[in-house]
Design an enzyme around this catalytic site. Sequence first.
Site, PDB file in Angstrom:
ATOM      1  N   GLY A 287       0.839  -1.192   0.000  1.00  0.00           N
ATOM      2  CA  GLY A 287       0.000   0.000   0.000  1.00  0.00           C
ATOM      3  C   GLY A 287       0.875   1.243   0.000  1.00  0.00           C
TER       4      GLY A 287
ATOM      5  N   GLN B  13       3.084  10.101   1.117  1.00  0.00           N
ATOM      6  CA  GLN B  13       4.376   9.408   1.247  1.00  0.00           C
ATOM      7  C   GLN B  13       5.322   9.732   0.096  1.00  0.00           C
ATOM      8  OE1 GLN B  13       2.385   5.362   2.012  1.00  0.00           O
ATOM      9  NE2 GLN B  13       4.291   5.228   3.179  1.00  0.00           N
TER      10      GLN B  13
ATOM     11  N   CYS C 125       5.845   0.038   7.323  1.00  0.00           N
ATOM     12  CA  CYS C 125       5.457   1.145   6.465  1.00  0.00           C
ATOM     13  C   CYS C 125       6.664   1.540   5.630  1.00  0.00           C
ATOM     14  CB  CYS C 125       5.014   2.321   7.337  1.00  0.00           C
ATOM     15  SG  CYS C 125       4.514   3.773   6.410  1.00  0.00           S
ATOM     16  N   LEU C 126       6.434   1.849   4.352  1.00  0.00           N
ATOM     17  CA  LEU C 126       7.544   2.255   3.487  1.00  0.00           C
ATOM     18  C   LEU C 126       8.191   3.544   3.997  1.00  0.00           C
ATOM     19  CD1 LEU C 126       6.029   1.421  -0.023  1.00  0.00           C
ATOM     20  CD2 LEU C 126       7.773   0.146   1.251  1.00  0.00           C
TER      21      LEU C 126
ATOM     22  N   HIS D 240      -4.686   1.775   7.311  1.00  0.00           N
ATOM     23  CA  HIS D 240      -3.318   2.302   7.419  1.00  0.00           C
ATOM     24  C   HIS D 240      -3.093   3.429   6.396  1.00  0.00           C
ATOM     25  CE1 HIS D 240       1.222   1.542   7.835  1.00  0.00           C
ATOM     26  NE2 HIS D 240       1.138   2.302   6.753  1.00  0.00           N
ATOM     27  N   GLU D 241      -3.548   3.191   5.138  1.00  0.00           N
ATOM     28  CA  GLU D 241      -3.320   4.201   4.085  1.00  0.00           C
ATOM     29  C   GLU D 241      -4.183   5.437   4.308  1.00  0.00           C
ATOM     30  OE1 GLU D 241      -0.732   3.574   2.573  1.00  0.00           O
ATOM     31  OE2 GLU D 241      -0.695   1.414   2.904  1.00  0.00           O
TER      32      GLU D 241
ATOM     33  N   HIS E  12      -2.660   7.754   6.682  1.00  0.00           N
ATOM     34  CA  HIS E  12      -1.616   8.603   6.086  1.00  0.00           C
ATOM     35  C   HIS E  12      -2.205   9.923   5.585  1.00  0.00           C
ATOM     36  CE1 HIS E  12       2.161   6.424   6.087  1.00  0.00           C
ATOM     37  NE2 HIS E  12       1.628   5.339   5.562  1.00  0.00           N
TER      38      HIS E  12
HETATM   39 ZN   LIG Z   1       2.461   3.401   5.538  1.00  0.00          ZN
END
Ligand SMILES: [Zn+2]
Length: 188
Positions: free
Chosen positions: A46, A51, A94-95, A136-137, A140
Amino acid sequence: MALLPILTAPDPRLKKKSKPVETVDDSIRQLMADMLSTMYAAPGIGLAAPQVGVLKRVIVIDAAREGDPSRPLKLANPEIVWASDDDNAYEEGCLSVPEHYAEVVRPRAVKVRYLDETGAERLIEAEGLLATCLQHEIDHLDGILFLDHLSALKRTMILRKLLKEKKAAERGEGTDTEKSADSTQHTL
Ligand SMILES: [Zn+2]
Protein backbone atom coordinates in the site's frame (compact mmCIF):
# COMPACT_ATOMS: atom_id res chain seq x y z
CA MET A 1 5.71 5.27 -15.45
CA ALA A 2 7.96 6.96 -13.02
CA LEU A 3 9.30 5.79 -9.70
CA LEU A 4 8.71 8.45 -7.08
CA PRO A 5 10.99 9.05 -4.08
CA ILE A 6 9.37 7.87 -0.84
CA LEU A 7 9.59 10.17 2.20
CA THR A 8 10.67 8.57 5.46
CA ALA A 9 9.85 9.57 9.02
CA PRO A 10 10.53 11.89 10.64
CA ASP A 11 9.40 14.30 7.89
CA PRO A 12 6.91 17.14 8.51
CA ARG A 13 5.04 16.34 5.27
CA LEU A 14 4.03 12.94 6.68
CA LYS A 15 2.22 14.70 9.54
CA LYS A 16 0.04 16.94 7.30
CA LYS A 17 -3.60 16.44 6.40
CA SER A 18 -4.08 15.86 2.66
CA LYS A 19 -6.64 17.72 0.53
CA PRO A 20 -9.55 16.03 -1.26
CA VAL A 21 -9.21 15.42 -4.99
CA GLU A 22 -11.59 17.75 -6.86
CA THR A 23 -11.66 15.89 -10.16
CA VAL A 24 -10.12 12.55 -11.06
CA ASP A 25 -8.35 13.82 -14.19
CA ASP A 26 -5.30 12.67 -16.17
CA SER A 27 -2.88 14.12 -13.62
CA ILE A 28 -4.52 12.07 -10.83
CA ARG A 29 -4.53 8.95 -13.04
CA GLN A 30 -0.82 9.49 -13.73
CA LEU A 31 -0.17 9.92 -10.00
CA MET A 32 -2.04 6.67 -9.26
CA ALA A 33 -0.05 4.77 -11.94
CA ASP A 34 3.28 6.16 -10.70
CA MET A 35 2.37 5.38 -7.10
CA LEU A 36 1.54 1.77 -8.01
CA SER A 37 4.87 1.28 -9.81
CA THR A 38 6.66 2.85 -6.84
CA MET A 39 4.79 0.59 -4.39
CA TYR A 40 5.54 -2.61 -6.35
CA ALA A 41 9.20 -1.64 -6.74
CA ALA A 42 9.66 -0.86 -3.02
CA PRO A 43 8.10 -3.49 -2.43
CA GLY A 44 5.01 -2.74 -0.38
CA ILE A 45 1.30 -3.55 -0.45
CA GLY A 46 0.00 0.00 0.00
CA LEU A 47 1.10 3.59 -0.61
CA ALA A 48 -0.51 6.96 0.12
CA ALA A 49 0.17 10.15 -1.89
CA PRO A 50 1.67 12.09 1.06
CA GLN A 51 4.38 9.41 1.25
CA VAL A 52 5.61 10.66 -2.12
CA GLY A 53 5.20 14.29 -1.05
CA VAL A 54 1.81 14.89 -2.73
CA LEU A 55 -0.74 16.12 -0.18
CA LYS A 56 -3.80 14.77 -2.01
CA ARG A 57 -6.26 12.12 -0.81
CA VAL A 58 -5.07 9.32 -3.11
CA ILE A 59 -4.01 5.79 -2.11
CA VAL A 60 -3.04 2.62 -3.96
CA ILE A 61 -3.13 -0.92 -2.59
CA ASP A 62 -2.44 -4.47 -3.72
CA ALA A 63 -3.04 -6.86 -0.85
CA ALA A 64 -3.14 -10.02 -3.01
CA ARG A 65 -1.35 -12.96 -1.43
CA GLU A 66 2.06 -13.86 -2.81
CA GLY A 67 1.57 -16.16 -5.77
CA ASP A 68 -2.00 -14.96 -6.42
CA PRO A 69 -2.79 -12.68 -9.38
CA SER A 70 -2.17 -9.02 -8.58
CA ARG A 71 -5.17 -6.99 -7.53
CA PRO A 72 -4.30 -3.30 -7.81
CA LEU A 73 -6.71 -0.82 -6.23
CA LYS A 74 -6.58 2.93 -6.91
CA LEU A 75 -8.66 5.12 -4.64
CA ALA A 76 -9.31 8.87 -4.51
CA ASN A 77 -10.99 10.47 -1.48
CA PRO A 78 -11.38 7.15 0.39
CA GLU A 79 -13.61 7.39 3.44
CA ILE A 80 -14.44 4.74 6.05
CA VAL A 81 -18.24 4.62 6.26
CA TRP A 82 -18.46 1.57 8.53
CA ALA A 83 -16.08 -0.35 10.78
CA SER A 84 -16.68 -3.63 12.63
CA ASP A 85 -16.79 -3.77 16.42
CA ASP A 86 -14.34 -6.66 16.53
CA ASP A 87 -10.64 -6.16 15.97
CA ASN A 88 -7.66 -7.77 14.25
CA ALA A 89 -3.98 -7.42 15.03
CA TYR A 90 -1.34 -7.39 12.29
CA GLU A 91 2.38 -6.89 12.39
CA GLU A 92 2.51 -3.61 10.44
CA GLY A 93 5.38 -1.88 8.74
CA CYS A 94 5.46 1.15 6.47
CA LEU A 95 7.54 2.26 3.49
CA SER A 96 8.00 5.56 5.35
CA VAL A 97 9.20 3.78 8.50
CA PRO A 98 11.76 1.44 6.94
CA GLU A 99 12.85 -1.73 8.76
CA HIS A 100 10.54 -1.30 11.75
CA TYR A 101 7.48 -3.44 12.48
CA ALA A 102 4.98 -3.48 15.31
CA GLU A 103 1.64 -5.06 16.08
CA VAL A 104 -1.30 -2.70 15.54
CA VAL A 105 -4.91 -3.44 16.52
CA ARG A 106 -7.63 -2.11 14.19
CA PRO A 107 -11.23 -3.00 13.30
CA ARG A 108 -11.31 -6.38 11.50
CA ALA A 109 -13.59 -5.20 8.69
CA VAL A 110 -14.45 -1.87 7.06
CA LYS A 111 -16.55 -0.41 4.28
CA VAL A 112 -14.84 2.35 2.34
CA ARG A 113 -16.43 4.77 -0.12
CA TYR A 114 -14.11 6.23 -2.78
CA LEU A 115 -13.75 7.46 -6.35
CA ASP A 116 -12.13 5.06 -8.80
CA GLU A 117 -9.74 6.12 -11.56
CA THR A 118 -12.67 7.07 -13.82
CA GLY A 119 -14.12 9.30 -11.10
CA ALA A 120 -17.03 6.91 -10.42
CA GLU A 121 -18.15 6.49 -6.81
CA ARG A 122 -17.60 2.99 -5.42
CA LEU A 123 -17.95 1.10 -2.17
CA ILE A 124 -15.54 -1.62 -1.12
CA GLU A 125 -16.11 -4.08 1.72
CA ALA A 126 -12.91 -5.46 3.13
CA GLU A 127 -11.75 -7.64 5.98
CA GLY A 128 -8.48 -9.02 7.26
CA LEU A 129 -5.27 -7.71 5.71
CA LEU A 130 -7.05 -5.58 3.08
CA ALA A 131 -9.12 -3.87 5.81
CA THR A 132 -5.96 -3.16 7.81
CA CYS A 133 -4.21 -1.85 4.70
CA LEU A 134 -7.11 0.50 3.83
CA GLN A 135 -7.11 1.90 7.38
CA HIS A 136 -3.32 2.30 7.42
CA GLU A 137 -3.32 4.20 4.08
CA ILE A 138 -6.31 6.39 4.99
CA ASP A 139 -4.48 7.27 8.24
CA HIS A 140 -1.62 8.60 6.09
CA LEU A 141 -4.06 11.08 4.47
CA ASP A 142 -4.72 12.49 7.94
CA GLY A 143 -1.04 12.69 8.88
CA ILE A 144 -1.18 9.56 11.05
CA LEU A 145 1.52 6.88 10.97
CA PHE A 146 1.16 3.37 12.42
CA LEU A 147 3.64 4.56 15.04
CA ASP A 148 0.91 6.85 16.37
CA HIS A 149 -1.06 3.74 17.35
CA LEU A 150 1.80 2.51 19.57
CA SER A 151 2.74 3.54 23.09
CA ALA A 152 4.62 6.85 23.34
CA LEU A 153 7.68 4.99 24.56
CA LYS A 154 7.81 2.60 21.62
CA ARG A 155 7.09 5.41 19.12
CA THR A 156 9.87 7.61 20.51
CA MET A 157 12.29 4.69 20.44
CA ILE A 158 11.60 3.92 16.77
CA LEU A 159 11.65 7.60 15.71
CA ARG A 160 14.96 8.10 17.48
CA LYS A 161 16.46 5.15 15.61
CA LEU A 162 15.07 6.38 12.29
CA LEU A 163 16.56 9.82 12.82
CA LYS A 164 19.93 8.27 13.65
CA GLU A 165 19.78 6.09 10.52
CA LYS A 166 18.80 9.10 8.40
CA LYS A 167 21.75 11.12 9.67
CA ALA A 168 24.11 8.20 9.11
CA ALA A 169 22.80 7.84 5.55
CA GLU A 170 23.34 11.57 4.93
CA ARG A 171 26.94 11.12 6.04
CA GLY A 172 27.19 8.24 3.59
CA GLU A 173 27.50 5.58 6.27
CA GLY A 174 25.67 2.30 6.06
CA THR A 175 23.66 0.96 8.96
CA ASP A 176 23.79 -2.56 10.28
CA THR A 177 20.05 -2.89 10.81
CA GLU A 178 19.24 -4.37 7.42
CA LYS A 179 17.12 -7.46 7.70
CA SER A 180 14.40 -8.88 5.54
CA ALA A 181 10.82 -8.92 6.72
CA ASP A 182 9.41 -12.27 7.74
CA SER A 183 6.20 -13.54 6.20
CA THR A 184 3.92 -12.29 9.01
CA GLN A 185 5.10 -8.70 8.56
CA HIS A 186 3.37 -6.38 6.11
CA THR A 187 4.86 -3.22 4.65
CA LEU A 188 1.96 -0.87 4.03
ZN1 LIG B 1 2.46 3.40 5.54
